[in-house]
Design an enzyme around this catalytic site. Structure first.
Site, short mmCIF file in Angstrom:
data_model
loop_
_atom_site.label_atom_id
_atom_site.label_comp_id
_atom_site.label_asym_id
_atom_site.label_seq_id
_atom_site.Cartn_x
_atom_site.Cartn_y
_atom_site.Cartn_z
N LEU A 109 0.81 -1.22 0.00
CA LEU A 109 0.00 0.00 0.00
C LEU A 109 0.84 1.27 0.00
CD1 LEU A 109 -2.85 -1.07 2.46
CD2 LEU A 109 -2.80 -1.28 -0.04
N SER A 163 9.05 -2.38 -19.11
CA SER A 163 8.83 -1.01 -19.60
C SER A 163 9.59 -0.77 -20.88
CB SER A 163 9.31 -0.02 -18.53
OG SER A 163 9.40 1.28 -19.04
N TYR A 173 15.29 3.62 -12.93
CA TYR A 173 14.03 2.89 -13.08
C TYR A 173 14.13 1.92 -14.25
CZ TYR A 173 9.38 1.98 -14.92
OH TYR A 173 8.27 1.36 -15.45
N LYS A 212 14.31 -2.41 -14.47
CA LYS A 212 13.50 -3.27 -15.33
C LYS A 212 14.39 -4.14 -16.21
CE LYS A 212 9.38 -1.76 -14.11
NZ LYS A 212 8.43 -2.63 -13.38
N ASN A 271 2.90 3.65 -22.35
CA ASN A 271 2.43 4.60 -21.33
C ASN A 271 0.95 4.41 -21.04
OD1 ASN A 271 4.75 6.89 -20.88
ND2 ASN A 271 4.83 6.01 -22.92
N ARG A 306 13.60 16.98 -18.23
CA ARG A 306 13.92 16.16 -17.07
C ARG A 306 15.09 15.24 -17.41
NH1 ARG A 306 8.37 13.29 -15.30
NH2 ARG A 306 8.56 12.68 -17.48
N GLY A 356 17.04 11.93 -17.93
CA GLY A 356 16.63 10.56 -18.18
C GLY A 356 15.53 10.40 -19.21
#
Length: 331
Positions: free
Chosen positions: A33, A124, A149, A153, A179, A292, A294
């Site tokens: 959670l 991804s 990230y 993956k 996406n 941004r 990345g």
């Protein structure tokens, strides 16, 4: 099949649980959670008539995760448990590697120990990096990832491939998401991240509803038609349906297959913004920010393999995605 869904109260996980239940499968959810809410279980029950079994367990908690395996006899696992914000991963890489890789290894070790033979992994399109021409094809393999990230993956894909080579009885489908956006038609479940959203559509929705002053558009100097980043957006319900097809395919086919799951079309940030403006009926303020770290300029999928192996095609377009998102946030 009886299916363990890690991260099953999250955005993609909850929609997948709905589609699994509707397809006749039994679902058991494990989630800590961290980025979801317990009331999602009631919403899944409202939509499907079935409330899935739930364990509040972190995949890093090996002992309690093993208790879930001891108490159930699973036919398959779908692994959604992972942090997913590209920008955040650049700032706190060790957190991403610990959660997304170490937690996954716990899960795979228990699958091996308890002879759970089928796996679908939530990967991804970021694993392609910036090395290849679009549309991205599965045959390209793994590129030079541009953020932790994506690298987490990539590590998972390598680990799963090696595991299935060593344990020939295992079967895995690696789904490379593009996406996912949108929400369930009921308006009961959708994407509600804790804190400041890291993904485009929740942020647009919060600006549209007056919760935030404006949308931050991260760069307008990319080599794209309007200068903003272009991405392949897929309705989350389409993506969820792909998981049902993937787990059923894994049951019948051994080894590892890597499959893109996207619409096969590229939409810029501004195109998505204007589609959401159409859905909500008013203009949405925005400001151009620096790129941004990345991020890449253009990313969309070659979807032929999904059609050939899974007989999967998308049913929803960008207007559907924005309309369903708006309905969810309005509720």
């Amino acid at each position: 099949m009886k299916i363990l869904v890690t991260g099953g109260t999250g955005y993609i996980g909850s929609h997948t649980c709905v589609e699994l239940i509707n397809a006749g499968h039994e679902v058991v959810i494990v989630d800590n959670l961290y980025n979801s809410s317990i009331d999602v279980l009631d919403k899944i029950e409202t939509i499907t008539g079935v409330k899935p079994a739930f364990y509040k367990v972190d995949v890093l908690d090996r002992d309690n995760l093993e208790n879930v395996f001891k108490e159930n006899s699973f036919d398959a696992v779908i692994n959604f448990a992972g942090y997913k914000a590209v920008g955040e991963s650049v700032s706190i890489p060790l957190t991403y590697y610990k959660n997304n890789v170490s937690g996954a290894i716990n899960l795979y070790e228990l699958m091996k120990k308890y002879q759970v033979k089928n796996l679908v992994f939530s990967s991804s399109a970021t694993v392609y990096g910036d090395d290849f021409e679009v549309p991205f094809k599965e045959e390209y393999g793994l590129g030079t990832t541009t953020n932790p990230y994506g690298t987490s993956k990539k590590f998972n894909e390598i680990i799963i491939t090696d595991l299935c080579k060593a344990e020939e009885w295992m079967s895995a489908i690696i789904l490379r998401y593009f996406n996912p956006i949108g929400a369930h038609k009921s308006g009961l479940i959708g994407e509600t991240p804790n804190g400041i959203p890291n993904n485009l559509l929740p942020y647009i929705a919060q600006v549209a509803n007056g919760e935030r002053d404006y949308l931050r558009v991260w760069g307008d100097d990319y080599d794209t038609p309007d200068g903003t980043g272009v991405r392949d957006y897929i309705h989350v319900v389409d993506l969820a349906r792909a998981h049902v097809l993937a787990i059923e395919y894994a049951e019948k086919n051994k080894g590892v297959d890597v499959i893109n799951v996207g619409s096969g079309k590229g939409y810029s940030v501004m195109e998505v913004l204007h589609a959401y403006e159409k859905a909500c009926g008013h203009e949405i303020p925005y400001k151009i920010m620096d790129r941004r770290p990345g991020d890449i300029a253009v990313c969309y999928a070659d979807t032929k393999k999904a059609k050939e192996l899974l007989d999967f095609e998308t049913a929803y377009d960008i207007e559907d995605m924005c309309e369903d998102s708006f309905r969810y946030y309005n509720k």
